[in-house]
Design a protein around this motif. Structure first.
Motif, PDB file in Angstrom:
ATOM      1  N   ARG A  10      -1.264  40.373  38.633  1.00 12.49           N
ATOM      2  CA  ARG A  10      -0.649  39.277  37.877  1.00 12.49           C
ATOM      3  C   ARG A  10       0.719  39.738  37.393  1.00 12.49           C
ATOM      4  NH1 ARG A  10      -5.929  37.125  34.592  1.00 12.49           N
ATOM      5  NH2 ARG A  10      -7.202  36.931  36.454  1.00 12.49           N
ATOM      6  N   ILE A  11       1.725  38.954  37.709  1.00 15.56           N
ATOM      7  CA  ILE A  11       3.103  39.291  37.365  1.00 15.56           C
ATOM      8  C   ILE A  11       3.518  38.494  36.120  1.00 15.56           C
ATOM      9  CG2 ILE A  11       5.493  39.278  38.174  1.00 15.56           C
ATOM     10  CD1 ILE A  11       3.637  41.129  39.795  1.00 15.56           C
ATOM     11  N   SER A  35      -0.034  34.938  40.034  1.00 16.82           N
ATOM     12  CA  SER A  35      -0.620  35.811  41.054  1.00 16.82           C
ATOM     13  C   SER A  35      -0.670  35.046  42.376  1.00 16.82           C
ATOM     14  CB  SER A  35      -2.031  36.251  40.650  1.00 16.82           C
ATOM     15  OG  SER A  35      -2.941  35.175  40.784  1.00 16.82           O
ATOM     16  N   ARG A  36      -1.228  35.661  43.397  1.00 15.71           N
ATOM     17  CA  ARG A  36      -1.339  35.007  44.707  1.00 15.71           C
ATOM     18  C   ARG A  36      -2.216  33.761  44.654  1.00 15.71           C
ATOM     19  NH1 ARG A  36      -3.910  38.302  48.830  1.00 15.71           N
ATOM     20  NH2 ARG A  36      -3.387  36.566  50.166  1.00 15.71           N
ATOM     21  N   GLU A 117       4.361  35.316  47.657  1.00 16.31           N
ATOM     22  CA  GLU A 117       4.159  36.726  47.979  1.00 16.31           C
ATOM     23  C   GLU A 117       5.465  37.512  47.901  1.00 16.31           C
ATOM     24  OE1 GLU A 117       2.029  36.657  51.689  1.00 16.31           O
ATOM     25  OE2 GLU A 117       0.128  36.269  50.674  1.00 16.31           O
ATOM     26  N   ILE A 120       6.165  38.114  44.181  1.00 11.73           N
ATOM     27  CA  ILE A 120       5.280  39.154  43.651  1.00 11.73           C
ATOM     28  C   ILE A 120       5.733  40.532  44.117  1.00 11.73           C
ATOM     29  CG2 ILE A 120       2.914  40.070  43.781  1.00 11.73           C
ATOM     30  CD1 ILE A 120       2.011  37.068  43.731  1.00 11.73           C
ATOM     31  N   LYS A 124       6.681  43.305  41.229  1.00 13.40           N
ATOM     32  CA  LYS A 124       5.497  44.061  40.835  1.00 13.40           C
ATOM     33  C   LYS A 124       5.814  45.396  40.171  1.00 13.40           C
ATOM     34  CE  LYS A 124       4.532  46.023  45.360  1.00 13.40           C
ATOM     35  NZ  LYS A 124       3.567  45.998  46.463  1.00 13.40           N
TER      36      LYS A 124
END
Length: 126
Positions: A10-11, A35-36, A117, A120, A124
């Motif tokens: 989770r970013i 998140s994704r 993606e 993220i 990250k």
């Protein structure tokens, strides 16, 4: 719908989401992380009641569907707008007038998945 991927990275974010409910009510809320598979909103009781007007009838097995729109910064200069349907999976009370709302992406396009993606991967290590 995807399998449960709650353990994805989770970013933390500082975006604002524009939300439209099934009955066309609108509100804005802060996106706390992404998140994704979903995101988490921070909101007050008024926004929570807009998202889940029948909070007493809310149940994880019958998630509420909303439309959400937010901008996602990519790279150093690009910004893309993401608009998609999401499911309200849980609500958590933090304080008298502070709540977290967990949302799961209902279905992302391949392009939206790639953009998410990419975001993220770029963030990250922050």
């Amino acid at each position: 719908m995807q399998r449960n991927l709650r353990h994805h990275l989770r970013i933390p974010t500082d975006f604002v989401a524009h939300i439209t409910t099934r009955d066309q009510r609108e509100c804005d809320a802060a996106i706390n992380n992404i998140s994704r598979t979903g995101l988490m909103l921070e909101c007050d009781r008024c926004i929570l009641e807009t998202l889940t007007p029948n909070a007493l009838n809310f149940a994880p097995l019958r998630p509420v569907c909303i439309n959400i729109r937010f901008t996602l910064p990519l790279g150093k200069k690009d910004v893309v707008e993401v608009e998609t349907e999401m499911l309200v999976i849980y609500t958590r009370r933090l304080a008298r007038n502070a709540f977290h709302v967990g949302l799961q992406f209902k279905e992302l396009t391949p392009e939206q998945t790639h953009q998410l993606e990419q975001y993220i991967a770029e963030n990250k290590l922050r």
